[in-house]
Design a protein around this motif. Structure first.
Motif, PDB file in Angstrom:
ATOM      1  N   ASP A 278       0.811  -1.225   0.000  1.00 21.84           N
ATOM      2  CA  ASP A 278       0.000   0.000   0.000  1.00 21.84           C
ATOM      3  C   ASP A 278       0.840   1.269   0.000  1.00 21.84           C
ATOM      4  O   ASP A 278       0.346   2.355  -0.312  1.00 21.84           O
ATOM      5  N   SER A 296      -4.045 -14.152   0.460  1.00 21.53           N
ATOM      6  CA  SER A 296      -4.504 -12.804   0.809  1.00 21.53           C
ATOM      7  C   SER A 296      -3.467 -11.761   0.427  1.00 21.53           C
ATOM      8  O   SER A 296      -2.300 -12.085   0.174  1.00 21.53           O
ATOM      9  N   LEU A 297      -3.893 -10.515   0.419  1.00 23.45           N
ATOM     10  CA  LEU A 297      -3.002  -9.388   0.244  1.00 23.45           C
ATOM     11  C   LEU A 297      -2.529  -8.928   1.614  1.00 23.45           C
ATOM     12  O   LEU A 297      -3.136  -9.274   2.636  1.00 23.45           O
ATOM     13  N   ASP A 299      -2.160  -6.662   4.935  1.00 20.87           N
ATOM     14  CA  ASP A 299      -3.267  -6.084   5.694  1.00 20.87           C
ATOM     15  C   ASP A 299      -3.719  -4.720   5.189  1.00 20.87           C
ATOM     16  O   ASP A 299      -4.911  -4.416   5.185  1.00 20.87           O
ATOM     17  N   GLY A 301      -3.631  -3.565   2.190  1.00 17.98           N
ATOM     18  CA  GLY A 301      -4.277  -3.612   0.898  1.00 17.98           C
ATOM     19  C   GLY A 301      -3.492  -3.029  -0.255  1.00 17.98           C
ATOM     20  O   GLY A 301      -2.261  -3.053  -0.283  1.00 17.98           O
ATOM     21  N   LEU A 302      -4.233  -2.485  -1.236  1.00 19.15           N
ATOM     22  CA  LEU A 302      -3.676  -2.072  -2.515  1.00 19.15           C
ATOM     23  C   LEU A 302      -3.256  -0.608  -2.517  1.00 19.15           C
ATOM     24  O   LEU A 302      -3.857   0.211  -1.817  1.00 19.15           O
ATOM     25  N   PHE A 319      -9.799 -11.078  -1.030  1.00 20.18           N
ATOM     26  CA  PHE A 319      -9.664  -9.826  -0.287  1.00 20.18           C
ATOM     27  C   PHE A 319     -10.988  -9.090  -0.338  1.00 20.18           C
ATOM     28  O   PHE A 319     -11.871  -9.402  -1.157  1.00 20.18           O
ATOM     29  N   SER A 320     -11.142  -8.154   0.545  1.00 15.90           N
ATOM     30  CA  SER A 320     -12.407  -7.416   0.618  1.00 15.90           C
ATOM     31  C   SER A 320     -12.650  -6.633  -0.664  1.00 15.90           C
ATOM     32  O   SER A 320     -11.774  -5.915  -1.133  1.00 15.90           O
ATOM     33  N   GLU A 323     -11.584  -3.016  -1.213  1.00 12.52           N
ATOM     34  CA  GLU A 323     -10.239  -2.600  -1.638  1.00 12.52           C
ATOM     35  C   GLU A 323     -10.288  -1.873  -2.977  1.00 12.52           C
ATOM     36  O   GLU A 323      -9.464  -1.012  -3.275  1.00 12.52           O
TER      37      GLU A 323
END
Length: 383
Positions: A278, A296-297, A299, A301-302, A319-320, A323
């Motif tokens: 991130d 998963s990515l 924590d 995120g992107l 992932f959520s 994101e």
């Protein structure tokens, strides 16, 4: 054209470029052939399958022209050696040897007197086992070594090439390691590709402060990256098909504030990515493909500056969908054969987030057997 000892070159005394192509029975240039070609700056010899030596007798005026700027020898399978005078060409800028399968060695100190050389390519030399002490060059900027299937070591003096900006090592399956000495400090591009026995990467990658592009491809014997950070100047990082790579160092992505492109392909046992994804505020392209164990990515995120996001054949990755909401500049999105990400329970919320990507210009969704249809009006209006 037939080349023979009676062929004069006096009438070619002002020639600047000479190409000898496909002279099938040529074993060497005729004696005295080079005598009057003193103005030749570019010499190309290709597809002369029977050529064993370029100059039979390197005496008197029968030498390569001292003003030669480019020498290229390609697809001459039986060439055994280079002329000794190759080492004494003060104007030579490019030396390209491509497809000399019979070449067994290079002249000692080859680069030492080539004070203008900027590009050196040695490819397709199956009989070449090792690189000798090729000498110091303060001008060389590009070095390519490729398709040398029996070459088991690299030049020990790589670190003395103080102006080298690009180093490509490709299809050298016998190389096990890099020299103990460090890499050239001015390197901007490092490509290592299809080196089947290479066990480790250079430990001093962090000292390459000018490195802008790093590509590691098809090196299955590599199981880990050096536990060091990469150059803050790095713009492109691509690693692909290093199938036994178990993990990436925790700090690999730290401080890569200039990174614009990150590609991770073909890691069957890689199950996590390092933190700091991130924080890649300049990252525009992120491609994660063929990582079936990745779940998963990180924590956080992107990164928000992404213009392109491609996720393919990552069956466990999830992932959520939220994101995607922060990717306000995204222009291209690909999600293909990602069964967990496109699980029935995620589909509605994921498609909803995609609808809010108002800058999206290209969308690819495929290999999702649970996706029966996309409701009308759910896609961004700008597609």
């Amino acid at each position: 054209m037939v080349l023979n000892n009676k062929m004069g070159t006096r009438h070619l005394s002002s020639l600047s470029s000479l190409t000898i192509d496909g002279v099938l029975d040529l074993k060497s240039l005729p004696n005295g052939f080079m005598q009057h070609l003193t103005t030749v700056q570019k010499l190309n010899i290709c597809r002369c399958r029977e050529l064993t030596v370029l100059l039979e007798n390197e005496i008197g005026v029968d030498l390569l022209p001292s003003g030669l700027q480019r020498l290229s020898i390609s697809s001459c399978d039986n060439l055994r050696k280079l002329p000794k005078s190759t080492s004494n060409l003060p104007c030579l800028k490019e030396l390209i040897i491509d497809g000399a399968r019979g070449l067994t060695s290079l002249p000692e100190g080859l680069l030492h007197n080539l004070i203008s050389l900027k590009k050196f390519v040695i490819k397709g030399c199956a009989a070449l086992v090792s690189c000798p002490e090729i000498g110091l060059s303060t001008t060389l900027r590009q070095l390519e070594i490729g398709d040398c299937e029996n070459l088991d070591s690299l030049p020990k003096e790589l670190h003395t090439l103080t102006s080298l900006q690009e180093l490509n090592i490709t299809s050298c399956p016998a190389i096990v390691s890099f020299p103990e000495t460090r890499l050239p400090i001015a390197l901007q591009k490092l490509q290592i590709k299809d080196c089947q026995k290479l066990e480790s990467l250079p430990k001093e990658l962090h000292t390459l402060t000018s490195l802008q592009k790093l590509e590691i491809t098809s090196c299955p014997a590599i199981v880990s990256f050096p536990e060091t950070r990469l150059s803050i100047a790095l713009r492109k990082l691509k690693t692909r098909d290093c199938k036994n790579l178990e993990s990436l160092p925790i700090g690999l992505l730290h401080n890569l504030t200039s990174l614009q492109s990150l590609s991770l392909y073909g890691y069957p046992i890689l199950n996590s990515l390092p933190d700091g994804l991130d924080k890649l505020m300049s990252l525009q392209s992120l491609q994660i493909r063929e990582c079936p164990a990745l779940e998963s990515l990180p924590d956080m995120g992107l990164p928000t500056a992404l213009l392109e996001l491609s996720i393919r054949r990552c069956g466990k990755l999830n992932f959520s969908p939220k994101e995607l909401h922060k990717l306000t500049n995204l222009k291209k999105l690909e999600i293909v054969e990602c069964s967990s990400l496109m699980d029935f329970n995620n589909q509605e919320s994921l498609l909803f987030e995609i609808r809010n990507l108002t800058t999206l210009q290209s969308l690819t969704i495929g290999g999702c057997p649970t996706l029966v249809s996309i409701p009308k009006g759910i896609l961004p209006s700008n597609l």
